[in-house]
Design an enzyme around this catalytic site. Structure first.
Site, short mmCIF file in Angstrom:
data_model
loop_
_atom_site.label_atom_id
_atom_site.label_comp_id
_atom_site.label_asym_id
_atom_site.label_seq_id
_atom_site.Cartn_x
_atom_site.Cartn_y
_atom_site.Cartn_z
N ASP A 48 4.03 0.60 11.64
CA ASP A 48 3.08 -0.50 11.34
C ASP A 48 3.48 -1.59 11.73
O ASP A 48 2.34 -2.22 11.52
CB ASP A 48 3.39 0.11 9.82
N ARG A 78 -3.73 9.85 3.70
CA ARG A 78 -2.49 10.51 4.28
C ARG A 78 -1.92 10.53 3.67
O ARG A 78 -1.37 11.83 2.29
CB ARG A 78 -1.83 10.45 5.56
N LYS A 115 0.31 -1.34 0.24
CA LYS A 115 0.56 0.34 0.24
C LYS A 115 0.81 1.58 -0.20
O LYS A 115 0.81 2.17 -0.92
CB LYS A 115 -1.28 0.03 1.19
N ASN A 116 1.86 1.24 1.05
CA ASN A 116 3.24 2.50 1.07
C ASN A 116 3.51 3.00 0.48
O ASN A 116 4.36 4.02 -0.28
CB ASN A 116 4.04 2.29 2.35
N ASP A 157 -5.33 11.84 11.82
CA ASP A 157 -6.05 10.52 12.28
C ASP A 157 -6.25 10.02 13.78
O ASP A 157 -5.60 10.43 14.48
CB ASP A 157 -5.48 9.86 10.43
C1 UD1 Z 1 4.49 6.67 5.79
C2 UD1 Z 1 3.50 5.50 5.77
C3 UD1 Z 1 3.00 5.58 7.72
C4 UD1 Z 1 3.84 5.01 8.61
C5 UD1 Z 1 4.81 5.84 8.37
C6 UD1 Z 1 6.04 5.67 9.62
C7 UD1 Z 1 2.02 6.24 3.88
C8 UD1 Z 1 1.23 6.14 3.40
N1 UD1 Z 1 2.31 6.20 5.45
O1 UD1 Z 1 3.73 7.81 7.14
O2 UD1 Z 1 2.28 4.19 7.57
O3 UD1 Z 1 3.56 4.77 9.56
O4 UD1 Z 1 5.05 6.62 6.84
O5 UD1 Z 1 6.52 4.80 8.79
O6 UD1 Z 1 3.56 5.67 3.05
N2 UD1 Z 1 6.15 14.39 10.58
C9 UD1 Z 1 6.47 15.99 11.51
N3 UD1 Z 1 6.11 16.88 9.67
C10 UD1 Z 1 6.18 16.31 8.58
C11 UD1 Z 1 6.17 14.92 8.28
C12 UD1 Z 1 6.27 14.44 9.50
O7 UD1 Z 1 6.36 16.41 12.05
O8 UD1 Z 1 6.44 17.61 7.36
C13 UD1 Z 1 6.44 13.51 11.80
C14 UD1 Z 1 4.69 12.92 11.63
O9 UD1 Z 1 3.71 13.59 12.74
C15 UD1 Z 1 5.15 11.67 12.65
C16 UD1 Z 1 6.42 11.49 11.97
O10 UD1 Z 1 7.47 12.17 11.48
O11 UD1 Z 1 5.21 11.69 14.10
C17 UD1 Z 1 6.50 10.78 10.70
O12 UD1 Z 1 6.03 10.59 9.50
P1 UD1 Z 1 6.51 10.35 8.22
O13 UD1 Z 1 7.70 9.41 8.84
O14 UD1 Z 1 6.23 11.73 7.24
O15 UD1 Z 1 5.25 9.36 8.17
P2 UD1 Z 1 4.10 9.53 7.34
O16 UD1 Z 1 4.83 9.42 5.48
O17 UD1 Z 1 3.02 10.26 6.73
#
Ligand code: UD1
Length: 422
Positions: A311, A97, A25-26, A121
Site C-alpha cells: 500500500d 474487499r 481503514k484496514n 478490483d
Molecule cells: C489487505 C489490505 C490491503 C493490502 C493487503 C496486503 C484490507 C481491507 N486490505 O488486503 O490494503 O494491500 O492486505 O497488505 O485490509 N490471496 C490469495 N488467496 C487468498 C487470499 C489472498 O491468493 O485466499 C492473495 C491475494 O490475491 C494477494 C495476496 O494474497 O495477491 C495478498 O492478499 P491479502 O494479504 O489477503 O490482502 P487483503 O486482505 O485482501
C-alpha cells in the site's frame, strides 16, 4: 449535468507544521465486523471519516446491527441486538474487499452464512481460497451458487492450519472463526500486520483467548458461542495515511510532525525514507519528518509485514519520480498493481514497468496535468506528485481517495499546500 469532485494541486511552499494521523481503514472495517461476535453495545473511537466506514456500516446494518457514526467525535456506537440476517449481498460486498471479513465471525458464531463472492478490483483478481481452505480444515462446508458462497458448520473445531502465504484477510477470517471453534486452532505463517494485532486486542477484550499475537504463529483457544461480551476500543493509527504525510513532506523538502504515527508499525519504510535522504525522527507522539533538498533514488521491494507494504508503493514511486538517479520497485503481492504509472507518466515521470518491476528514472521536475485516480493509494500518490508538478494537476475519480483518506485535502492545506477540492 452532475460534476464530480476533483482535487486541484499546485506546487507551493514546503510543507510545515503538524498533522494528526486518523485511525486505520484496514483496522476499523475488521473491528466493525467483530461486533457481530457478541450481543450488546460496542464503542469504537479514533474512527476515520472515510467512505469505506459508511459502506461497511451499510453492510452490517443489512445484517442487523444498529450503527451510529459521530463524525465529529470520530466515534461509532454499534448495537448488536441479535436476530441477525446471515447474508452479505453482492451490491454491498462488491464495494469493499473487507466485507469478506463477516465470514469468520458469522460462520463461527452461527454455523451458517451466505456471502457474495468478492470480485476483482482495479489491481487484479483477489481470490479467497486460503480463507475457504482454512475454514474447511476447521470443519466448514461450502457450496458456490449464483455467485454466492454458502458456508455451513454445525460447530467449527480447532485445527492446525498453515497458510501458503501470510494473507491479511485469511488470517483475520480464520482468527475470528477460531474464537468460537471447539478446541484449539493454530495458524502458522499468519500475517502480523499492526491492524491484525489491533483486531486481536479487541477480541481479547471481548473475552477471546489468543496467544502469539503479532507473531507468525497465532493460537486461539475456542470459547462458547455466547461467551464474548461487547467492548470499547480505539482504532490503531493508520500507517498508510501516516506514510502519505511523510511522503508529502519529503517531496516538498518540508518539515512536519506527523502526530500519532507509530514508528514501530512502519520501521522498514522509515529506513527506506532515510536511505532516500529524508530525516524521520521518532518522537514521543509521532514522527518528525524533514525532507531533503534533493531525494536520492533507492530500490524497494514490497513484502508482507514487517516488510515495506504494497500500500506504500505508489507513494514511493511518486517520490522516486523526482529523485536523483534510478530506482527499481518490485511488487510481490499484486502483480497488476502498476496501473497508476500511466497517470504519473502524464505528469512527466520516466517509469518503465516490466512484470513485477517498475524502473523509475528521476526527472528534474514534473509538470501538472489532468489525471485519474485509479485506486485509493495511487490517488494519494498522484496528489503527492502534484505538490511538486509545475502548473496545475487536477485529479479526477477522487471517490477512490475518499474511500480511505480522512480529509486529505484539508490536512495538506493545513500544512501549507496549495490544494483544493473543486
Ligand atoms: C489487505 C489490505 C490491503 C493490502 C493487503 C496486503 C484490507 C481491507 N486490505 O488486503 O490494503 O494491500 O492486505 O497488505 O485490509 N490471496 C490469495 N488467496 C487468498 C487470499 C489472498 O491468493 O485466499 C492473495 C491475494 O490475491 C494477494 C495476496 O494474497 O495477491 C495478498 O492478499 P491479502 O494479504 O489477503 O490482502 P487483503 O486482505 O485482501
Amino acid at each position: 449535468m452532475v460534476t464530480l469532485p476533483r482535487i486541484r494541486v499546485r506546487p507551493g511552499r514546503k510543507l510545515s507544521g503538524s498533522v494528526d494521523v486518523p485511525g486505520a481503514k484496514n483496522s476499523v472495517l475488521k473491528l466493525m465486523a467483530a461486533c457481530l461476535m457478541a450481543d450488546g453495545d460496542f464503542t469504537l473511537t479514533n474512527v476515520p471519516d472515510i467512505d469505506d466506514v459508511a459502506t461497511m456500516s451499510d453492510l452490517l446494518s443489512a445484517i442487523g446491527l444498529d450503527i451510529r457514526h459521530d463524525r465529529t467525535l470520530g466515534r461509532l456506537d454499534i448495537n448488536n441486538a441479535g436476530g441477525l440476517h446471515l447474508v452479505a449481498p453482492y451490491e454491498l460486498v462488491e464495494r469493499i474487499r473487507a466485507s469478506i471479513n463477516v465470514l469468520g465471525p458469522l460462520l463461527g458464531r452461527f454455523g451458517e452464512v451466505r456471502i457474495a463472492l468478492p470480485g476483482g478490483d482495479d489491481f487484479g483478481s483477489r481470490p479467497i481460497d486460503m480463507h475457504l481452505n482454512g475454514l474447511t480444515q476447521m470443519g466448514a462446508e461450502f457450496s458456490i451458487r449464483h455467485g454466492d458462497v454458502h458456508a455451513f458448520a454445525d460447530r467449527l473445531h480447532g485445527a492446525d492450519i498453515t497458510l501458503d502465504f501470510p494473507s491479511v484477510g485469511a488470517t483475520e477470517n480464520l482468527l475470528t472463526a477460531a474464537v468460537f471453534a471447539k478446541g484449539t486452532t493454530t495458524i502458522d505463517n499468519a500475517a502480523r500486520e499492526p491492524e491484525i494485532v489491533d483486531l486481536c486486542h479487541m477480541l481479547v477484550s471481548m473475552g477471546a483467548s489468543i496467544e502469539g499475537i503479532g507473531s507468525t504463529t497465532v493460537t486461539v483457544h475456542g470459547v462458547e458461542r455466547d461467551a464474548l461480551r461487547p467492548t470499547s476500543h480505539a482504532v490503531v493509527p493508520d500507517r498508510v495515511q501516516a506514510a502519505t504525510y511523510i511522503a508529502a513532506t519529503a517531496i516538498t523538502g518540508g518539515e512536519v510532525l506527523v502526530r500519532h504515527a507509530i514508528p514501530e508499525h512502519m520501521e522498514m519504510l522509515l529506513r527506506r525514507f532515510d536511505d532516500m535522504g529524508v530525516t524521520v525522527e521518532p518522537q514521543h507522539n509521532g514522527i518528525l519528518v524533514v525532507g531533503p533538498e534533493k531525494l536520492k533514488s533507492i530500490d524497494v521491494v514490497t513484502l508482507p509485514f514487517p516488510g515495506v507494504a504494497t500500500d506504500y508503493k505508489p507513494l514511493v514511486v511518486a517520490l522516486l519520480s523526482v529523485a536523483d538517479g534510478v530506482g527499481i520497485v518490485t511488487e510481490n503481492l499484486y502483480p497488476g498493481r502498476f496501473r497508476y504509472v500511466d497517470e504519473l507518466r502524464r505528469l512527466g515521470a520516466n517509469i518503465r514497468t516490466d512484470g513485477h518491476h517498475a524502473i523509475v528514472r528521476g526527472v528534474p521536475r514534473l509538470s501538472g496535468a489532468p489525471v485519474r485516480s485509479p485506486d485509493i493509494r495511487a490517488g494519494a500518490a498522484l496528489v503527492v506528485a502534484g505538490l511538486v508538478a509545475e502548473g496545475e494537476t487536477v485529479i479526477s475519480d477522487v471517490h477512490h481517495i475518499d474511500r480511505g483518506y480522512d480529509d486529505l485535502v484539508g490536512r495538506l492545506e493545513s500544512l501549507g499546500a496549495d490544494i483544493a477540492r473543486i
